[in-house]
Design a protein around this motif. Structure first.
Motif, PDB file in Angstrom:
ATOM      1  N   LYS A 102       3.538  -5.914  -8.890  1.00 11.75           N
ATOM      2  CA  LYS A 102       3.688  -7.143  -8.109  1.00 11.75           C
ATOM      3  C   LYS A 102       4.781  -6.992  -7.055  1.00 11.75           C
ATOM      4  N   ALA A 103       5.891  -6.371  -7.444  1.00 16.18           N
ATOM      5  CA  ALA A 103       6.972  -6.165  -6.478  1.00 16.18           C
ATOM      6  C   ALA A 103       6.514  -5.263  -5.331  1.00 16.18           C
ATOM      7  N   ALA A 104       5.720  -4.231  -5.673  1.00  9.97           N
ATOM      8  CA  ALA A 104       5.224  -3.325  -4.628  1.00  9.97           C
ATOM      9  C   ALA A 104       4.275  -4.048  -3.680  1.00  9.97           C
ATOM     10  N   ARG A 105       3.418  -4.918  -4.234  1.00  6.27           N
ATOM     11  CA  ARG A 105       2.506  -5.673  -3.370  1.00  6.27           C
ATOM     12  C   ARG A 105       3.272  -6.608  -2.441  1.00  6.27           C
ATOM     13  N   GLN A 106       4.271  -7.292  -2.980  1.00  9.30           N
ATOM     14  CA  GLN A 106       5.060  -8.192  -2.143  1.00  9.30           C
ATOM     15  C   GLN A 106       5.802  -7.426  -1.054  1.00  9.30           C
ATOM     16  N   LEU A 107       6.360  -6.269  -1.431  1.00  8.32           N
ATOM     17  CA  LEU A 107       7.070  -5.456  -0.446  1.00  8.32           C
ATOM     18  C   LEU A 107       6.113  -4.937   0.627  1.00  8.32           C
ATOM     19  N   ALA A 108       4.898  -4.568   0.223  1.00  6.88           N
ATOM     20  CA  ALA A 108       3.921  -4.078   1.202  1.00  6.88           C
ATOM     21  C   ALA A 108       3.533  -5.177   2.184  1.00  6.88           C
ATOM     22  N   SER A 109       3.354  -6.408   1.679  1.00  5.74           N
ATOM     23  CA  SER A 109       3.013  -7.512   2.585  1.00  5.74           C
ATOM     24  C   SER A 109       4.160  -7.806   3.547  1.00  5.74           C
ATOM     25  N   GLU A 110       5.410  -7.745   3.044  1.00  5.56           N
ATOM     26  CA  GLU A 110       6.551  -7.967   3.931  1.00  5.56           C
ATOM     27  C   GLU A 110       6.648  -6.872   4.993  1.00  5.56           C
ATOM     28  N   ILE A 111       6.416  -5.627   4.577  1.00  2.94           N
ATOM     29  CA  ILE A 111       6.470  -4.515   5.546  1.00  2.94           C
ATOM     30  C   ILE A 111       5.400  -4.696   6.616  1.00  2.94           C
TER      31      ILE A 111
ATOM     32  N   SER B  27       4.004  -7.551   7.683  1.00  2.00           N
ATOM     33  CA  SER B  27       4.355  -8.644   8.596  1.00  2.00           C
ATOM     34  C   SER B  27       5.500  -8.246   9.525  1.00  2.00           C
ATOM     35  N   LYS B  28       6.513  -7.569   8.975  1.00  2.00           N
ATOM     36  CA  LYS B  28       7.631  -7.128   9.821  1.00  2.00           C
ATOM     37  C   LYS B  28       7.164  -6.120  10.863  1.00  2.00           C
ATOM     38  N   GLY B  29       6.261  -5.220  10.468  1.00  2.00           N
ATOM     39  CA  GLY B  29       5.752  -4.242  11.422  1.00  2.00           C
ATOM     40  C   GLY B  29       4.957  -4.894  12.540  1.00  2.00           C
ATOM     41  N   ALA B  30       4.163  -5.928  12.194  1.00  2.00           N
ATOM     42  CA  ALA B  30       3.388  -6.620  13.225  1.00  2.00           C
ATOM     43  C   ALA B  30       4.304  -7.329  14.210  1.00  2.00           C
ATOM     44  N   SER B  31       5.333  -8.017  13.686  1.00  2.00           N
ATOM     45  CA  SER B  31       6.266  -8.695  14.596  1.00  2.00           C
ATOM     46  C   SER B  31       7.039  -7.686  15.450  1.00  2.00           C
ATOM     47  N   LEU B  32       7.415  -6.544  14.859  1.00  2.00           N
ATOM     48  CA  LEU B  32       8.118  -5.513  15.627  1.00  2.00           C
ATOM     49  C   LEU B  32       7.223  -4.935  16.719  1.00  2.00           C
TER      50      LEU B  32
END
Length: 306
Positions: free
Chosen positions: A131-140, A142-147
């Motif tokens: 679950k932590a890996a999935r949450q981290l992947a989703s955050e990465i 979203s951050k990559g898209a905004s970057l």
């Protein structure tokens, strides 16, 4: 099937659905404890199920462990019934274990208790890590898209930034802008102070109105108490008139009863007279008929003598 999954997971005893046709809490507790040990071998859950309190504590401990470690919600009431409904709750745990075993390639139909220890693993921690890996992947993501979007605007922003840096700093213009900003802030502060003053005035007015209403209420209550304690001047006359009215009403009732009785007697008398009149008329009619018959007989007898 629950029995097939348990056999594949390596449960040492043979289980059939017939074992759960009647409540069998001992078997359910053994299966639950074995499944908990499969999740985490170091778990310390007391296996005592002799008394009712021990059973309740055991069911709550297992349900809490599954909820915190494996994120599986179990129905404690159905587990306590220890019948076919409990099998459905046990199936939630066994299906997760069975699926995890299949993903790792462990496919053995009948494994002894000694061999089953090879496949024990801490699935609760693995699920938490997943679950932590999935949450981290989703955050990465979203951050990559905004970057990526920001980097796409870098060409335009670079020119504006370079132009702003190259522009000479005008102190007078900056001072004017600062004064305008300060004036705006001071104006907002003054508005806020005015609003606070208005609130204070409104509060004072409301308190004055409340105090005035309280005084009016006290005066009204005192007046009410005075009116309740003082006997009105017209009460004596009112009581006398009430007594006279009561007497008049009693007299009226007596006369009304007498009148009703007399009317009934009159009706009875008229009915009796009518009956007597009808009876006399009938007697007269009978006598007339009899006289006519006698007259006819006399006429017939006279004609015979002639």
């Amino acid at each position: 099937d629950f029995t097939e999954m348990m056999r594949a997971l390596g449960y040492p005893r043979l289980i059939s659905m017939e074992n759960f046709h009647t409540p069998n809490f001992v078997l359910v507790s053994e299966v639950l404890l074995w499944l908990v040990k499969r999740y985490e071998p170091q778990t310390d859950i007391p296996p005592d199920v002799e008394t009712e309190q021990d059973r309740v504590f055991f069911i709550k401990a297992v349900a809490q462990f599954m909820a915190t470690k494996a994120h599986i919600k179990l129905n404690t009431k159905k587990l306590y019934q220890a019948d076919g409904y409990a099998v459905k709750e046990l199936l939630k745990v066994t299906s997760v274990l069975y699926g995890a075993m299949n993903t790792k390639g462990v496919e053995r139909a009948d494994v002894s208790e000694e061999d089953s220890s090879k496949f024990k693993f801490d699935l609760g921690s693995k699920i938490a890590d997943l679950k932590a890996a999935r949450q981290l992947a989703s955050e990465i993501t979203s951050k990559g898209a905004s970057l990526y979007d920001l980097l796409g605007k870098e060409v335009e922003l670079r020119e504006a930034r370079t132009e702003s840096i190259a522009r000479p700093l005008e102190i007078n213009e900056a001072e004017k802008m600062m004064k305008v900003a300060i004036d705006c802030v001071l104006e907002q502060v003054q508005k806020t102070k005015d609003m606070l003053n208005n609130v204070a005035l409104d509060e004072a007015n409301l308190e004055a109105k409340i105090e005035k209403r309280k005084l009016e209420l006290e005066r009204s209550q005192k007046r009410l108490q005075t009116l309740q304690s003082v006997r009105p001047a017209f009460m004596d006359e009112y009581e006398k008139i009430e007594e006279q009215l009561q007497k008049q009403y009693s007299s009226y009732l007596e006369k009304f009863r007498n009148l009703t009785y007399m009317e009934q007697l009159l009706d009875d008398h008229r009915r009796t007279e009518q009956e007597m009149f009808e009876e006399a008329a009938n007697m007269l009619r009978l006598m007339q008929n009899r006289l006519k018959e006698e007259e006819q007989q006399l006429l017939k007898s006279g004609s015979k003598w002639d």
